[in-house]
Design a protein around this motif. Structure first.
Motif, PDB file in Angstrom:
ATOM      1  N   UNK A  69     -50.112 -27.953-137.124  1.00  0.00           N
ATOM      2  CA  UNK A  69     -51.554 -27.774-136.940  1.00  0.00           C
ATOM      3  C   UNK A  69     -52.309 -27.999-138.252  1.00  0.00           C
ATOM      4  N   UNK A  70     -51.770 -27.508-139.341  1.00  0.00           N
ATOM      5  CA  UNK A  70     -52.410 -27.721-140.642  1.00  0.00           C
ATOM      6  C   UNK A  70     -52.461 -29.206-140.980  1.00  0.00           C
ATOM      7  N   UNK A  71     -51.371 -29.924-140.676  1.00  0.00           N
ATOM      8  CA  UNK A  71     -51.356 -31.373-140.934  1.00  0.00           C
ATOM      9  C   UNK A  71     -52.404 -32.077-140.088  1.00  0.00           C
ATOM     10  N   UNK A  72     -52.550 -31.665-138.833  1.00  0.00           N
ATOM     11  CA  UNK A  72     -53.558 -32.279-137.966  1.00  0.00           C
ATOM     12  C   UNK A  72     -54.969 -32.058-138.517  1.00  0.00           C
ATOM     13  N   UNK A  73     -55.217 -30.828-138.977  1.00  0.00           N
ATOM     14  CA  UNK A  73     -56.536 -30.536-139.559  1.00  0.00           C
ATOM     15  C   UNK A  73     -56.780 -31.384-140.801  1.00  0.00           C
ATOM     16  N   UNK A  74     -55.778 -31.492-141.647  1.00  0.00           N
ATOM     17  CA  UNK A  74     -55.938 -32.280-142.870  1.00  0.00           C
ATOM     18  C   UNK A  74     -56.200 -33.751-142.564  1.00  0.00           C
ATOM     19  N   UNK A  75     -55.477 -34.277-141.574  1.00  0.00           N
ATOM     20  CA  UNK A  75     -55.677 -35.682-141.220  1.00  0.00           C
ATOM     21  C   UNK A  75     -57.076 -35.932-140.665  1.00  0.00           C
ATOM     22  N   UNK A  76     -57.508 -35.049-139.767  1.00  0.00           N
ATOM     23  CA  UNK A  76     -58.833 -35.230-139.151  1.00  0.00           C
ATOM     24  C   UNK A  76     -59.937 -35.124-140.200  1.00  0.00           C
ATOM     25  N   UNK A  77     -59.857 -34.090-141.048  1.00  0.00           N
ATOM     26  CA  UNK A  77     -60.912 -33.905-142.048  1.00  0.00           C
ATOM     27  C   UNK A  77     -60.908 -35.031-143.077  1.00  0.00           C
ATOM     28  N   UNK A  78     -59.732 -35.431-143.531  1.00  0.00           N
ATOM     29  CA  UNK A  78     -59.677 -36.506-144.510  1.00  0.00           C
ATOM     30  C   UNK A  78     -60.261 -37.796-143.990  1.00  0.00           C
TER      31      UNK A  78
END
Length: 427
Positions: A69-78
């Protein structure tokens, strides 16, 4: 010696004096190194982002969240921050092009705004943090909740900064904002070089205050290709003249073009290495406001002339430019603008550098005369020019009045050919 003889001379007998190292005068401004500052800012942003991207995923205690989930958030925000920023910066190029085409190609208010590269640096940091954190998480099952929270906070700040940048860009295409910004910058430089109340009755420098070139012990010429003088790095130049017990008389003004072999400065009495003098002459591709009282007049005149061209034919814009020009002229008339030189002293009060500056006639020539020459074909602009001259005459001291009266007489003569109802300033 020139340096010693002018140590205690009053301002009335020579050029206005400024002591290097006091206050926040333009003499303390050193070479603008925008490219270097931008590069350092970008490097710092990337470095901080890399450190945070490595350290935050390594936190072992506290609240945890699933790594996927943290990786998904990082990808979306980046990706989201990068996409929005790319769109905004693409629009910025159109804004710069529009402003250059409609105002002046020399107008660089938005392009030179530090906020442009600071926002880019922060957005670059967000992207680097996202990539670094994803790599640092690796195959972990859980990760500290600080990782996605930091990404959310950075993204929120990035969107706020991008919005501010967008508003700045939109203001840069508004005529009133551009004119106000040019006027304010012009007033600031005039406050430094022609402070109100400073020797208002001064004439040109007294005979002998500025020595002739033939009395110099050494002369310095420009080496290399042609270059535009952006400003003078006066702090080290004064220090070099003090070490050599000399006085340096600069022969070029800010905004001049130097060609190979042109005289840059004369050194009187003492010795100053040629390299020190040439190092103090800051050259670049375009003029800046740091030490150039004429630039604001030049840009305002450019805007007025472009508005009066047959392709645009917008006399109301020229009238607004004249409003700002009148404000600058009224302000300049309150200071020692008749002086053609300015003396820079060291801490002991000894004159070490004398530099030429624009005088009253020069400001009128740059800011008003070109518009005045075209004004007879535009009744609104001609009437506004007359109002400007009358207004500045009402506050100008006696030694500045002749230049204004000459232009006013010509303007009145042009207006006599107009019907009476076309002689007033109408917006």
């Amino acid at each position: 010696m020139l340096a010693r003889s002018m140590r205690s001379s009053p301002v009335m007998s020579g050029p206005p004096m400024t002591t290097v190292g006091t206050g926040h005068s333009a003499e303390r401004v050193v070479r603008p190194r925008r490219a270097l500052r931008a590069g350092i800012t970008h490097a710092v942003a990337v470095g901080v982002a890399v450190v945070l991207g490595i350290l935050l995923p390594a936190i072992g205690g506290g609240s945890r969240v699933a790594a996927d989930r943290a990786v998904a958030v990082l990808n979306v925000l980046g990706v989201g921050v990068l996409s929005v920023t790319t769109l905004i910066f693409s629009l910025m190029f159109l804004v710069v092009q529009w402003a250059a085409g409609n105002f002046s190609h020399r107008l660089a208010l938005f392009r030179s705004d530090p906020m442009v590269w600071r926002v880019f640096a922060f957005v670059l940091g967000v992207l680097v943090y996202s990539v670094t954190a994803v790599l640092a998480i690796g195959s972990r099952a859980t990760v500290s909740v600080a990782v996605p929270i930091a990404a959310l906070a950075m993204a929120a700040v990035a969107f706020v900064l991008v919005r501010r940048l967008q508003l700045v860009a939109l203001r840069s295409i508004q005529l009133s904002h551009v004119l106000d910004e040019l006027r304010d910058r012009g007033l600031h430089v005039l406050d430094v070089y022609c402070p109100p109340g400073g020797a208002p009755d001064a004439r040109e420098s007294a005979p002998g205050a500025v020595p002739p070139p033939e009395s110099a012990t050494a002369s310095v010429s420009w080496r290399g290709t042609s270059a535009l003088v952006e400003q003078f790095n006066l702090v080290p130049l004064v220090a070099a003249a003090q070490r050599g017990d000399a006085a340096v008389v600069l022969r070029v003004k800010v905004g001049d073009i130097l060609y190979h072999g042109d005289a840059v400065a004369d050194v009187h009495h003492g010795t100053v290495p040629e390299a020190e003098v040439l190092k103090a002459v800051v050259v670049g591709p375009e003029r800046t406001f740091h030490q150039d009282p004429v630039l604001a007049f030049r840009l305002l005149s450019d805007i007025g002339l472009r508005a009066l061209s047959s392709a645009i034919n917008d006399p109301a814009t020229a009238v607004q430019a004249l409003d700002a020009i009148e404000d600058l002229l009224r302000h300049a008339a309150a200071g020692p603008i008749a002086q053609k030189t300015r003396s820079i002293t060291d801490a002991s009060g000894t004159v070490r550098v004398i530099l030429p500056v624009a005088d009253w006639e020069g400001l009128l020539r740059v800011g008003l005369d070109d518009i005045l020459a075209i004004a007879p074909g535009m009744p609104m602009v001609l009437a506004r020019c007359r109002k400007l001259l009358v207004g500045v005459l009402s506050v100008a001291p006696g030694h500045l009045r002749s230049a204004l009266e000459e232009r006013l007489a010509w303007t009145e003569q042009q207006l006599t050919a107009r019907p009476p109802f076309m002689r007033d300033d109408v917006r």
